[in-house]
Design an enzyme around this catalytic site. Structure first.
Site, PDB file in Angstrom:
ATOM      1  N   TYR A 129       0.827  -1.204   0.000  1.00 17.43           N
ATOM      2  CA  TYR A 129       0.000   0.000   0.000  1.00 17.43           C
ATOM      3  C   TYR A 129       0.863   1.257   0.000  1.00 17.43           C
ATOM      4  O   TYR A 129       0.657   2.174  -0.800  1.00 17.43           O
ATOM      5  CB  TYR A 129      -0.917  -0.010   1.218  1.00 17.43           C
ATOM      6  CG  TYR A 129      -1.730   1.242   1.391  1.00 17.43           C
ATOM      7  CD1 TYR A 129      -2.861   1.472   0.608  1.00 17.43           C
ATOM      8  CD2 TYR A 129      -1.385   2.208   2.342  1.00 17.43           C
ATOM      9  CE1 TYR A 129      -3.610   2.629   0.760  1.00 17.43           C
ATOM     10  CE2 TYR A 129      -2.129   3.365   2.504  1.00 17.43           C
ATOM     11  CZ  TYR A 129      -3.249   3.573   1.714  1.00 17.43           C
ATOM     12  OH  TYR A 129      -3.988   4.719   1.860  1.00 17.43           O
ATOM     13  N   ALA A 130       1.846   1.295   0.908  1.00 16.77           N
ATOM     14  CA  ALA A 130       2.690   2.482   1.014  1.00 16.77           C
ATOM     15  C   ALA A 130       3.482   2.727  -0.262  1.00 16.77           C
ATOM     16  O   ALA A 130       3.652   3.869  -0.684  1.00 16.77           O
ATOM     17  CB  ALA A 130       3.643   2.346   2.211  1.00 16.77           C
ATOM     18  N   ALA A 131       3.958   1.648  -0.887  1.00 13.90           N
ATOM     19  CA  ALA A 131       4.705   1.808  -2.134  1.00 13.90           C
ATOM     20  C   ALA A 131       3.829   2.418  -3.225  1.00 13.90           C
ATOM     21  O   ALA A 131       4.267   3.300  -3.974  1.00 13.90           O
ATOM     22  CB  ALA A 131       5.264   0.461  -2.589  1.00 13.90           C
ATOM     23  N   SER A 132       2.578   1.966  -3.306  1.00 12.74           N
ATOM     24  CA  SER A 132       1.684   2.487  -4.346  1.00 12.74           C
ATOM     25  C   SER A 132       1.321   3.944  -4.076  1.00 12.74           C
ATOM     26  O   SER A 132       1.271   4.770  -4.993  1.00 12.74           O
ATOM     27  CB  SER A 132       0.423   1.625  -4.453  1.00 12.74           C
ATOM     28  OG  SER A 132      -0.368   1.709  -3.279  1.00 12.74           O
ATOM     29  N   LYS A 133       1.064   4.287  -2.815  1.00 20.18           N
ATOM     30  CA  LYS A 133       0.703   5.666  -2.489  1.00 20.18           C
ATOM     31  C   LYS A 133       1.917   6.599  -2.581  1.00 20.18           C
ATOM     32  O   LYS A 133       1.777   7.776  -2.926  1.00 20.18           O
ATOM     33  CB  LYS A 133       0.084   5.734  -1.095  1.00 20.18           C
ATOM     34  CG  LYS A 133      -1.354   5.220  -1.036  1.00 20.18           C
ATOM     35  CD  LYS A 133      -2.294   6.079  -1.867  1.00 20.18           C
ATOM     36  CE  LYS A 133      -3.752   5.732  -1.639  1.00 20.18           C
ATOM     37  NZ  LYS A 133      -4.679   6.593  -2.416  1.00 20.18           N
TER      38      LYS A 133
ATOM     39  N   ILE B 286      -8.993   7.303   8.006  1.00 16.84           N
ATOM     40  CA  ILE B 286     -10.261   7.973   7.723  1.00 16.84           C
ATOM     41  C   ILE B 286     -11.379   7.278   8.501  1.00 16.84           C
ATOM     42  O   ILE B 286     -11.441   6.044   8.559  1.00 16.84           O
ATOM     43  CB  ILE B 286     -10.562   7.951   6.215  1.00 16.84           C
ATOM     44  CG1 ILE B 286      -9.397   8.571   5.428  1.00 16.84           C
ATOM     45  CG2 ILE B 286     -11.856   8.702   5.916  1.00 16.84           C
ATOM     46  CD1 ILE B 286      -9.549   8.452   3.924  1.00 16.84           C
TER      47      ILE B 286
ATOM     48  N   THR C 119     -14.361   5.687   8.617  1.00 15.88           N
ATOM     49  CA  THR C 119     -15.335   5.019   7.770  1.00 15.88           C
ATOM     50  C   THR C 119     -15.874   3.791   8.508  1.00 15.88           C
ATOM     51  O   THR C 119     -15.227   3.266   9.422  1.00 15.88           O
ATOM     52  CB  THR C 119     -14.719   4.552   6.444  1.00 15.88           C
ATOM     53  OG1 THR C 119     -13.739   3.529   6.719  1.00 15.88           O
ATOM     54  CG2 THR C 119     -14.065   5.713   5.707  1.00 15.88           C
TER      55      THR C 119
END
Length: 228
Positions: free
Chosen positions: A146-150, A179, A181
């Site tokens: 996730y962090a790599a993509s963001k 967030i 949700t």
């Protein structure tokens, strides 16, 4: 009414944050195009929903051209589409989660930007706002994919800001923390929800960055973290 009569695309419009951005943009006078892989997205007065698989450049281009044909122009793009998965590298059998996060977070953003660029240039004051993540500023266990993509979204934001600064197009990103949700509450039932950032709070910042008031801001990676 900072966005009065502006044509704004919101990707990932069916999600919690996407819906908040749609409502905020509409409240500020924008005509909103909702792009999502769900065809039955509800939309505000003056808006319209478009179905697309944004991981595909041809499909993203087709949807953006439909938006331009329907509304006559495009003034701003809010790239909210994305996804999250917590998984350690050791748990990943074939690194498929890296491919999935890359596709959902970075490729959707790049495809939507590329498809919208010709129309944003015609606008004369185009706006792009991407959604990065505070979780990509410093990696943590289980957050690698996730962090790599963001992080890719954040670097793309900076590169596009530099590429487009002479075209009158600003490119910025918001960096939310956790967030508030229903899904995040279900996943972290022991957390203090009152400290999390609300979707509407992020939406207000995105709406500001799409407005004429933010015309001198480009290349910014803006934390929007509530009290986390």
């Amino acid at each position: 009414m900072q966005l009065k009569d502006q044509v704004v695309i919101v990707t990932g419009a069916a999600g919690q944050l996407g819906r908040a951005v749609v409502d905020e943009a509409a409240a500020r006078g924008a005509r909103v195009a909702l792009i999502d892989h769900h065809a039955d997205s509800a939309f505000p007065a003056g808006g319209r929903a478009f179905k697309a698989d944004l991981t595909s450049l041809p499909d993203a281009t087709r949807a953006v051209e439909e938006v331009a044909a329907h509304f006559g122009r495009i003034d701003a793009l809010a790239n909210v589409a994305g996804g999250f998965r917590w998984q350690t590298l050791a748990q990943s059998a074939d690194l498929s989660e890296f491919d999935r996060m890359h596709a959902l977070n970075l490729r959707t953003c790049a495809n939507a930007c590329k498809a919208a660029l010709p129309h944003l240039k015609k606008s004369g004051a185009g706006r792009i706002v991407n959604v990065g993540a505070m979780g990509a500023v410093k990696g943590a266990s289980g957050m690698g994919a996730y962090a790599a993509s963001k992080a890719g979204v954040m670097r793309l934001t900076e590169a596009l800001a530099d590429e487009l600064k002479l075209d009158g197009i600003t490119v910025n990103a918001v960096l939310p923390s956790i967030i508030d949700t229903p899904q995040n509450r279900a996943d972290m039932p022991q957390a203090d929800f009152s400290r999390w950032v609300q979707p509407v709070e992020i939406a207000r910042v995105i709406a500001f960055l799409m407005s004429a008031d933010a015309g001198a801001v480009t290349g910014a990676l803006l934390p929007v973290t509530g009290r986390t």
